[in-house]
Design an enzyme around this catalytic site. Structure first.
Site, PDB file in Angstrom:
ATOM      1  N   CYS A  44       0.836  -1.205   0.000  1.00 62.34           N
ATOM      2  CA  CYS A  44       0.000   0.000   0.000  1.00 62.34           C
ATOM      3  C   CYS A  44       0.868   1.251   0.000  1.00 62.34           C
ATOM      4  O   CYS A  44       1.794   1.369   0.804  1.00 62.34           O
ATOM      5  CB  CYS A  44      -0.921   0.015   1.213  1.00 62.34           C
ATOM      6  N   HIS A  45       0.546   2.174  -0.895  1.00 66.51           N
ATOM      7  CA  HIS A  45       1.288   3.427  -0.966  1.00 66.51           C
ATOM      8  C   HIS A  45       0.852   4.383   0.145  1.00 66.51           C
ATOM      9  O   HIS A  45      -0.355   4.469   0.430  1.00 66.51           O
ATOM     10  CB  HIS A  45       1.055   4.116  -2.315  1.00 66.51           C
ATOM     11  N   ASP A  53     -13.753  -6.158  20.872  1.00 69.26           N
ATOM     12  CA  ASP A  53     -12.938  -6.061  22.082  1.00 69.26           C
ATOM     13  C   ASP A  53     -13.699  -5.408  23.234  1.00 69.26           C
ATOM     14  O   ASP A  53     -13.594  -5.837  24.388  1.00 69.26           O
ATOM     15  CB  ASP A  53     -11.673  -5.267  21.774  1.00 69.26           C
ATOM     16  N   GLU A  56      -7.656   0.983   2.287  1.00 70.93           N
ATOM     17  CA  GLU A  56      -7.744   1.809   3.495  1.00 70.93           C
ATOM     18  C   GLU A  56      -9.138   1.735   4.112  1.00 70.93           C
ATOM     19  O   GLU A  56      -9.290   1.641   5.341  1.00 70.93           O
ATOM     20  CB  GLU A  56      -7.391   3.254   3.161  1.00 70.93           C
TER      21      GLU A  56
END
Length: 302
Positions: A63-64, A113, A99
């Site tokens: 990923c850039h 969580d 993303e």
């Protein structure tokens, strides 16, 4: 990482979805009334998602690093199901779907969580991309049967001294775009000959004429003058876009005098005479420039 230096900056948008399913109605009640011991579940998960979007290139090797210019997290409760939708926007050379998916997955993990102390049956399901826009996703369809000509302007090549590379590069690039070139010619740097060739192609109802060579500053570079005298409606933005694209890669691109416009309903584009120059011009302009034909035919401006 994949080389994206040839791409152009465009608005890129992606929306991803993740689904969290709880096992008890009491869990939903606790979330809605902010009774979960670890805190405000939705706000905490949202903050985690925003951080995850920004950190995506730190965790996924290919990923850039990109500028994240907008991120939004939305929740929807359906019985025991929490649907998460996360949208990311940027103006850059590559998309933001990974993303968005990474952010949505971290939002879901944060929910898991925070809820596990009060619900042992929480599950994460269906992390997926809902939508992406920008870049290849928004490319215009190539008009069918686009009658296209490529003209090479060069005194030396027209005399058999040297080999044409820029014209053949254009034809090769067009082939990848499914644009067939019906007329390929090499002519001298003569205003009269250039204009006669253009007129003959217009008379034969060619829709796209691409000229390479003669856009520099030598005394024999007369392509812009020859074309300008024939153009009915100049389209400055085309050449401006190509020069700006080139300027980011080659500082001398500012010296190109290329012009573009319509002669009747024929689009005429002038490009530099180097293979690098025509490659940059095509990468910068195509296929988006072909939207001009939709506009000519009465289509809407996008």
């Amino acid at each position: 990482m994949v080389d994206i230096t040839h791409k152009t900056n465009t608005l890129r948008i992606a929306t991803a979805q993740a689904v969290v399913v709880v096992s008890r109605p009491e869990t939903i009640h606790a979330i809605q009334n902010k009774l979960v011991p670890k805190g405000d579940v939705f706000e905490m998960a949202k903050a985690a998602g925003l951080l995850a979007v920004k950190k995506t290139p730190d965790l996924l090797p290919d990923c850039h690093p990109i500028p994240i210019e907008y991120t939004a997290v939305a929740y929807r409760i359906e019985d025991l199901t929490i649907v998460i939708e996360l949208t990311v926007k940027t103006i850059y050379k590559t998309g933001v779907e990974v993303e968005a998916m990474h952010g949505a997955s971290v939002v879901a993990l944060t929910l898991y969580d925070m809820l596990k102390p009060i619900d042992k049956g929480v599950e994460i399901r269906n992390i997926k991309l809902l939508e992406k826009r920008g870049g290849k996703s928004d490319k215009k369809a190539i008009p069918e049967n686009l009658k296209t000509a490529v003209i090479v302007c060069s005194d030396s090549i027209s005399k058999g001294i040297g080999e044409d590379k820029s014209g053949k590069k254009i034809i090769g690039k067009f082939d990848t775009l499914a644009i067939s070139v019906s007329d390929y010619s090499i002519i001298p740097d003569s205003k009269f000959i250039i204009q006669e060739k253009i007129r003959s192609l217009c008379d034969l109802d060619y829709q796209l004429i691409v000229i390479t060579g003669g856009t520099g500053l030598s005394t024999r570079d007369v392509t812009p003058e020859a074309v300008s005298e024939l153009i009915d409606r100049e389209i400055p933005g085309i050449s401006e876009t190509a020069r700006q694209y080139g300027q980011e890669r080659m500082p001398t691109s500012m010296l190109s005098r290329s012009v573009s416009g319509l002669i009747g309903n024929t689009l005429v584009l002038t490009m530099p005479g180097s293979t690098g120059g025509v490659t940059e011009y095509i990468d910068a302009l195509f296929p988006h420039v072909l939207h001009v034909f939709s506009v000519i035919e009465g289509g809407k401006h996008d």
